[in-house]
Scaffold this active site. Structure first.
Site, PDB file in Angstrom:
ATOM      1  N   HIS A  12     -12.322 -57.662  -6.842  1.00 20.92           N
ATOM      2  CA  HIS A  12     -12.314 -58.933  -7.565  1.00 20.92           C
ATOM      3  C   HIS A  12     -13.581 -59.155  -8.374  1.00 20.92           C
ATOM      4  O   HIS A  12     -13.732 -60.200  -8.999  1.00 20.92           O
ATOM      5  CB  HIS A  12     -12.098 -60.083  -6.584  1.00 20.92           C
ATOM      6  CG  HIS A  12     -10.721 -60.106  -6.006  1.00 20.92           C
ATOM      7  ND1 HIS A  12     -10.287 -61.049  -5.101  1.00 20.92           N
ATOM      8  CD2 HIS A  12      -9.655 -59.287  -6.208  1.00 20.92           C
ATOM      9  CE1 HIS A  12      -9.029 -60.809  -4.775  1.00 20.92           C
ATOM     10  NE2 HIS A  12      -8.629 -59.736  -5.434  1.00 20.92           N
ATOM     11  N   HIS A  46      -2.649 -51.178  -6.246  1.00 22.83           N
ATOM     12  CA  HIS A  46      -1.305 -51.520  -5.800  1.00 22.83           C
ATOM     13  C   HIS A  46      -0.463 -50.273  -5.523  1.00 22.83           C
ATOM     14  O   HIS A  46       0.535 -50.358  -4.805  1.00 22.83           O
ATOM     15  CB  HIS A  46      -0.619 -52.399  -6.844  1.00 22.83           C
ATOM     16  CG  HIS A  46      -1.058 -53.824  -6.801  1.00 22.83           C
ATOM     17  ND1 HIS A  46      -0.205 -54.878  -6.987  1.00 22.83           N
ATOM     18  CD2 HIS A  46      -2.287 -54.373  -6.566  1.00 22.83           C
ATOM     19  CE1 HIS A  46      -0.879 -56.020  -6.881  1.00 22.83           C
ATOM     20  NE2 HIS A  46      -2.145 -55.727  -6.633  1.00 22.83           N
TER      21      HIS A  46
END
Length: 718
Positions: A246, A78
């Site tokens: 993920h 992020h």
């Protein structure tokens, strides 16, 4: 509360973003050299310290599965993932995640805790290790600690200590909302307006639930492709990043966030000391972040094929999770459950996001997933390269990379240029070349415009562009409308002939590159123009630029550097797909990317006008009877009350300048000229250059600002 000028007059041109280019905000002082400090680190020791933190679960913020690795991966992702190619802004450099607005984005819920967990490491190494580097390095160490082999790591991200107010995040005034003004097409599934890359205000990429918060896999796939392309990622890289990221960890939505989460860090009470999102949800596991709940596979702290296998081998159906958000659960009970995040004796069913299922339902993405599933080593390689690119895309050329883990490989996305394998020109050769340039058929205007066109592509945001490489002779730059391709071809042919004659006549190893010659030609023209005005100046010149090849140039990647507006050449462009309403807003945006101050912007525009260096040699803004002579006439005539100004089109972009007494037409101008008389701060700066005794100072300041722009990409001189 005292209102700012911007609040009193919302349409006021924002010039304060240029002040950061002159202000000293670094508490370490102007002599601080982060590169030197970083090189003193023992990187193995730093990584060991980070790994110690990784598996030491803290009572105040317990680690999922006893391992902070997935948490740190999210933090690093992020931080770096805000980068967008349109203007090169955001990304991991500067450690901007610790400053607003990123520190308080809804998509960054609880990442304040991740940074606090690393605070002991930062304390130990102090100014030798920036937060920007530490955040990225922690992501790498996290991957390695869970069995993944990363491609490398480079330090060199000096911290910012002030938010970058130049970043345009979007037109919305509320978090997690989307307005039609964000897109060219239909909201949330259309083409984003430049320079944006995220489809929803306050989210890093796209809505994980799907467009409009609905489980629309087709629309989600379109958004993913649109968004990741704006990070310069192709389909293979996109799938590798999503699948690789993920593979680890889980998402947290034990209950609805709005019911339990407190205010974000920037709105939290003072006693929280910079932490936000306090929550009153006491049930286990007690974590609320995204509002979506569950892991992606049964081995959330291990690198394996679990994510891809689960996604492809099971059918998935959309449901509302405990956090009230859309997510997807497997159809049937044959999926392997993960251990509980806080209690390993419990189990938790894997889930998928709408953005995950979208990969399976998009034909091109699915083909890549299936290829990765059949070839795990290819998946490992693809993710390692894409992850490295994600973390380092905003750092610029490889000579800025620091540390023992920098790969030997140079990538096209780093805009490489070859080394100079010859002896550089000295003072005698420079004087000889200047004489040759000025006696050629090329005009001062042509030499100035060509040098400007090459150098002004530079962006300080991601250190891309600039004159080095002479990419102005390559696609796509040679075909940009602003560069007047037909005239540019003529100029380049002449410069190439001068280069070949000079290099071919040398008995020694002294050579000149076209990149150096382009800059030298601009310098020579500026010096001659100053001499014509009665001033003897020398523009500094440091040889060492080299010429890149077309193979070293990613055409698609360089397209984003094409100016929509160039105030310096008085180029208004055509229809635009960006968020800016007026050309002068784009002028300030470009000045910020060029690291210019308000005075530097002012003298460069005024000087380029009197030099006659305008798009297609138009007379617009050339407020002088002696074009090609470096005078302060632009400011003298702009501020002269003997003239009046009238728009000639409905867009109020073009104006006529007429004598007040006779009504005779004197000149034409654009908004990019008149703003220096209209805006109070720009007019105050122009005042400093229009006076009878100001011309010499103007010439000196122009030379300094010109040399600065010509040298912005010379990292080899730092």
């Amino acid at each position: 509360m005292t209102w700012s000028n911007q609040e009193w007059w919302p349409d006021l041109l924002r010039l304060d973003v240029l002040d950061d280019n002159t202000a000293e905000t670094n508490p370490y002082g102007e002599d601080f050299d982060y590169d030197e400090e970083f090189e003193q680190l023992d990187l193995d020791e730093v990584k060991s310290d980070i790994e110690d933190v990784m598996t030491d679960s803290q009572d105040w913020w317990p680690a999922d599965y006893g391992h902070y690795g997935p948490f740190f991966i999210r933090m690093a992702w992020h931080s770096a993932g805000t980068y967008r190619t349109a203007d090169g802004r955001a990304g991991a450099s500067g450690g901007l995640q610790r400053l607003p607005p990123e520190s308080s984005w809804p998509d960054n819920v609880n990442l304040d805790k991740a940074r606090r967990l690393l605070q002991p490491v930062k304390k130990k190494y102090g100014k030798k290790l920036s937060w920007g580097d530490l955040i990225v390095l922690a992501g790498n160490v996290a991957l390695e600690s869970m069995g993944f082999e990363t491609y490398g790591f480079a330090g060199g991200r000096e911290d910012a200590f002030k938010s970058n107010e130049a970043v345009e995040w979007g037109p919305e005034t509320e978090w997690e909302t989307t307005s039609p003004e964000r897109f060219e097409g239909d909201a949330e599934v259309g083409a984003l307006k430049n320079p944006l890359a995220n489809t929803v205000m306050g989210l890093i990429y796209v809505n994980p639930e799907g467009p409009y918060g609905e489980p629309d896999v087709e629309g989600s796939a379109k958004n993913i492709r649109e968004e990741f392309s704006r990070m310069a990622m192709d389909d293979d890289e996109t799938v590798a990043l999503i699948a690789g990221g993920h593979t680890f960890g889980k998402v947290h939505g034990a209950d609805e966030p709005e019911e339990h989460l407190g205010p974000e860090p920037e709105a939290a009470p003072i006693e929280e000391q910079g932490l936000g999102w306090d929550h009153d949800f006491e049930e286990k596991p007690g974590m609320i972040t995204s509002g979506i709940e569950g892991p992606w596979n049964d081995t959330p702290t291990q690198w394996d094929m679990g994510y891809i296998d689960n996604l492809l081998e099971h059918d998935w159906t959309s449901v509302k999770g405990p956090g009230g958000a859309w997510q997807w659960r497997p159809v049937g009970d044959d999926v392997d459950y993960a251990p509980g995040a806080q209690d390993s004796s419990e189990t938790e069913e894997p889930m998928m996001l709408t953005t995950d299922v979208a990969l399976k339902h998009d034909d091109d993405y699915r083909e890549i997933l299936e290829r990765f599933q059949e070839n795990p080593d290819e998946f490992q390689e693809a993710f390692s390269r894409a992850w490295y690119k994600l973390l380092h895309r905003d750092m610029g050329p490889p000579e800025r990379y620091l540390g023992p883990e920098v790969p030997n490989e140079t990538f096209t996305w780093q805009d490489p240029v070859p080394d100079a394998e010859y002896e550089l020109v000295g003072d005698e050769e420079i004087a000889e070349l200047k004489e040759e340039l000025l006696s050629s058929e090329l005009t001062r205007s042509q030499l100035v415009k060509t040098a400007w066109a090459a150098a002004s592509t530079y962006r300080d945001s991601d250190k891309r562009g600039g004159a080095n490489g002479a990419r102005i002779r390559l696609e796509p730059q040679r075909s940009w409308d602003v560069n007047e391709p037909d005239e540019l071809e003529t100029v380049l042919e002449t410069l190439q002939a001068i280069k070949e004659d000079f290099n071919g006549s040398r008995a020694d190893d002294v050579r000149i590159s076209l990149a150096d010659l382009i800059v030298l030609g601009g310098n020579a023209a500026v010096e001659e123009a100053a001499a014509a005005a009665g001033y003897d100046v020398t523009v500094p010149f440091e040889p060492g630029r080299t010429d890149a090849t077309q193979e070293q140039t990613d055409v698609e990647s360089f397209e984003v550097l094409e100016p929509k507006v160039d105030a310096f050449r008085n180029y208004l462009g055509g229809e635009s797909d960006d968020l800016y309403d007026y050309p002068e807003e784009r002028m300030i945006d470009k000045a910020e990317l060029l690291n210019l101050s308000v005075p530097e912007l002012t003298v460069l525009v005024g000087g380029m006008r009197t030099l006659g260096a305008t798009y297609r040699d138009t007379s617009r803004g050339v407020f002088t009877d002696e074009p090609g002579t470096l005078t302060n006439d632009f400011f003298v005539n702009l501020l002269d009350m003997g003239y009046e100004w009238e728009p000639v089109d409905e867009d109020r972009e073009i104006f006529e300048v007429c004598d007040r007494e006779t009504g005779d037409l004197e000149w034409e101008a654009t908004r990019l000229d008149l703003i220096f008389g209209s805006n109070a701060r720009l007019r105050a700066t122009a005042d400093a250059y229009f006076a009878d005794d100001a011309e010499e100072q103007f010439v000196e300041d122009f030379v300094d600002a010109w040399h600065k722009v010509m040298s912005l990409d010379r990292f080899d001189l730092e």
